[in-house]
Write an enzyme that holds these catalytic residues in place. Structure first.
Site, PDB file in Angstrom:
ATOM      1  N   ARG A  91       0.835  -1.213   0.000  1.00  0.00           N
ATOM      2  CA  ARG A  91       0.000   0.000   0.000  1.00  0.00           C
ATOM      3  C   ARG A  91       0.864   1.255   0.000  1.00  0.00           C
ATOM      4  O   ARG A  91       0.471   2.306  -0.476  1.00  0.00           O
ATOM      5  CB  ARG A  91      -0.913  -0.030   1.234  1.00  0.00           C
ATOM      6  CG  ARG A  91      -1.907   1.100   1.345  1.00  0.00           C
ATOM      7  CD  ARG A  91      -2.787   0.961   2.577  1.00  0.00           C
ATOM      8  NE  ARG A  91      -2.059   0.831   3.833  1.00  0.00           N
ATOM      9  CZ  ARG A  91      -1.456   1.844   4.476  1.00  0.00           C
ATOM     10  NH1 ARG A  91      -1.470   3.050   3.974  1.00  0.00           N
ATOM     11  NH2 ARG A  91      -0.822   1.625   5.612  1.00  0.00           N
ATOM     12  N   CYS A 144       6.393  -7.481   6.228  1.00  0.00           N
ATOM     13  CA  CYS A 144       6.288  -8.468   7.315  1.00  0.00           C
ATOM     14  C   CYS A 144       5.818  -9.814   6.784  1.00  0.00           C
ATOM     15  O   CYS A 144       6.370 -10.856   7.127  1.00  0.00           O
ATOM     16  CB  CYS A 144       5.347  -7.982   8.408  1.00  0.00           C
ATOM     17  SG  CYS A 144       6.060  -6.670   9.397  1.00  0.00           S
TER      18      CYS A 144
HETATM   19  N1  PCA Z   1       5.568  -3.699   9.857  1.00  0.00           N
HETATM   20  C1  PCA Z   1       5.381  -3.771   8.424  1.00  0.00           C
HETATM   21  C2  PCA Z   1       6.768  -3.920   7.854  1.00  0.00           C
HETATM   22  C3  PCA Z   1       7.706  -3.595   8.957  1.00  0.00           C
HETATM   23  C4  PCA Z   1       6.884  -3.555  10.170  1.00  0.00           C
HETATM   24  O1  PCA Z   1       7.308  -3.399  11.318  1.00  0.00           O
HETATM   25  C5  PCA Z   1       4.417  -4.880   8.023  1.00  0.00           C
HETATM   26  O2  PCA Z   1       3.522  -5.229   8.799  1.00  0.00           O
HETATM   27  O3  PCA Z   1       4.531  -5.380   6.903  1.00  0.00           O
END
Ligand code: PCA
Length: 213
Positions: A91, A144
């Site tokens: 996004r 993530c």
């Molecule tokens: N959250 C993001 C990427 C790095 C993080 O801490 C995610 O949920 O993809």
């Protein structure tokens, strides 16, 4: 000495801090029991480099278990993720300006990998400690989820269990937005309990953790 590798992410999307790393770094060196120690490391929030960084950490530390964590903006509790999917759909751009849309994490790879952690036991233990937690059915489609997918693929068949936990914002990050948050000390305690339960539990509990939709 056995090692549990605990990763947190660097800040992203203009935030000056990432609670996942703030919590993970406080658990660096913590003993889980006789001969087991948490080693915390930071991962970059970048699609193109995070996989190699993770692989290098696993190679160097030869961990007995791996738990990756990240910020889940808007999440209200400690979210133990069930599944990583083979989709990138960003996004927002990552920290290197990349924004893949509808690409595979691994071309030709399986559609998904399940966590090999005892997710219900982890959620149960954290709740028992008086800290809000739940099973999450999706780790999103950003960095993530990608690192979760790559982690599960890298350790498939090795017997080394692994998975992913999303954490909420810290209170100081949501002053303007009013989004949910959790104090750092609570986050650290919750993660410590979740990791302890993951280490000790071989057969997961059978508890409701699902959603209707
Ligand atoms: N959250 C993001 C990427 C790095 C993080 O801490 C995610 O949920 O993809």
């Amino acid at each position: 000495m056995q090692t549990v590798l605990l990763t947190g992410f660097e800040p992203f999307d203009q935030d000056p801090i990432n609670p996942s790393w703030e919590a993970a770094r406080q658990l660096n060196g913590v003993q889980l029991g006789e001969g087991v120690q948490i080693i915390a490391r930071q991962l970059p929030c970048a699609f193109s480099t995070v996989g190699a960084c993770l692989a290098q950490m696993i190679d160097e530390l030869q961990p007995a278990m791996v738990i990756a964590t990240g910020l889940g903006p808007g999440r209200s509790d400690i979210c133990v993720e069930r599944v990583a999917i083979n989709v990138n759909d960003a996004r927002i751009p990552d920290n290197l300006g990349e924004q893949p849309i509808d690409t595979a994490v691994v071309v030709g790879g399986p559609a998904a990998y399940f966590s090999t952690l005892p997710i219900k036991a982890m959620v149960g233990a954290v709740r028992e400690a008086g800290i809000a937690a739940s099973v999450s059915q999706t780790a999103g489609t950003f960095v993530c989820n990608q690192v979760f997918y790559l982690l599960q693929q890298a350790l498939e068949g090795t017997g080394v269990r692994s998975g992913f936990v999303h954490v909420p914002y810290l209170p100081e990050q949501v002053v303007d937005s009013g989004l949910p948050s959790m104090p750092l000390a609570t986050l650290v305690d919750g993660l410590r309990v979740a990791i302890g339960a993951a280490w000790q539990t071989r057969v997961d509990a059978v508890e409701v953790g699902g959603q209707v939709s």
